[in-house]
Design a protein around this motif. Structure first.
Motif, PDB file in Angstrom:
ATOM      1  N   GLU A  39       4.696  47.904 -18.459  1.00  0.00           N
ATOM      2  CA  GLU A  39       5.088  48.639 -17.286  1.00  0.00           C
ATOM      3  C   GLU A  39       4.308  48.275 -16.150  1.00  0.00           C
ATOM      4  O   GLU A  39       4.667  48.342 -15.161  1.00  0.00           O
ATOM      5  N   ALA A  84      -2.875  52.258 -20.797  1.00  0.00           N
ATOM      6  CA  ALA A  84      -2.007  53.264 -21.497  1.00  0.00           C
ATOM      7  C   ALA A  84      -0.522  52.420 -21.387  1.00  0.00           C
ATOM      8  O   ALA A  84       0.079  52.593 -22.426  1.00  0.00           O
ATOM      9  N   ASN A  85      -0.155  51.716 -20.464  1.00  0.00           N
ATOM     10  CA  ASN A  85       0.941  51.172 -20.103  1.00  0.00           C
ATOM     11  C   ASN A  85       0.981  49.835 -19.729  1.00  0.00           C
ATOM     12  O   ASN A  85       1.482  49.410 -18.463  1.00  0.00           O
ATOM     13  N   TRP A 112      -3.753  44.466 -19.709  1.00  0.00           N
ATOM     14  CA  TRP A 112      -4.559  45.535 -20.300  1.00  0.00           C
ATOM     15  C   TRP A 112      -6.026  45.208 -19.884  1.00  0.00           C
ATOM     16  O   TRP A 112      -6.831  46.173 -19.692  1.00  0.00           O
TER      17      TRP A 112
END
Length: 181
Positions: free
Chosen positions: A143, A139-140, A95
């Protein structure tokens, strides 16, 4: 010359084989790979934090001593958090990487317009791509961390194949040179 060529060839083949094995391991266990990367970083942050704290504590009267102590404590806390929870920390680190990509992309985008000529559009577009990649990471994050592990796994395999082929080619070349002498 021939001996050196053969030794270099075997080194390349060995490096290539190890890279292929490493890549296969990463692709087989991408989650553990991400956690291992986070764990290694956490250990580094912990050790670095201890070093900075010790330096700050023993630097009486030195300007910036407070920052060393603060940075040391921050590194120790970050290291402990990551060591005890590497999976969550990997997502957080991804992040943070995403935020950095967005900020960096905005600066690259804006800076691209100051370049002369039509070449600036390459830089402008690269800034946009960095912002998009950063947004995907933010956002992910979990992942994205796994995707980075897969990317590194495939990169290791491809690099390993190239090293192995280069080593074999070098060995064949060394044999040809040796047979011509």
């Amino acid at each position: 010359m021939e001996l050196l060529g053969k030794q270099a060839a075997w080194v390349l083949i060995g490096q290539g084989a190890l890279a292929i094995v490493l890549g296969a391991i990463v692709l087989t266990w991408p989650g553990l790979t991400v956690a291992a990367f986070a764990l290694v970083w956490g250990i580094y942050a912990l050790v670095d934090g201890i070093g900075e704290l010790a330096l700050g504590a023993t630097s009486a009267g030195v300007q910036g001593r407070g920052w060393l102590i603060f940075s040391g404590i921050l590194g120790i806390v970050a290291g402990i958090i990551v060591v005890f929870n590497p999976f969550m920390s990997a997502a957080v680190l991804t992040w943070v990487l995403g935020i950095w990509l967005i900020v960096h992309g905005v600066f690259v985008f804006a800076g691209g317009f100051s370049l002369p000529g039509n070449h600036k559009w390459w830089v402008v577009v690269s800034g946009v791509l960095l912002v998009i990649a950063g947004a995907i990471f933010v956002a992910n994050p979990a992942e994205a961390a796994l995707s980075l592990a897969f990317l590194l796994g495939w990169l290791a395999i491809v690099w390993g194949i190239f090293c192995t082929v280069a080593g074999i080619a070098l060995m064949i070349g060394a044999r040809r040179v040796g047979s011509q002498l």
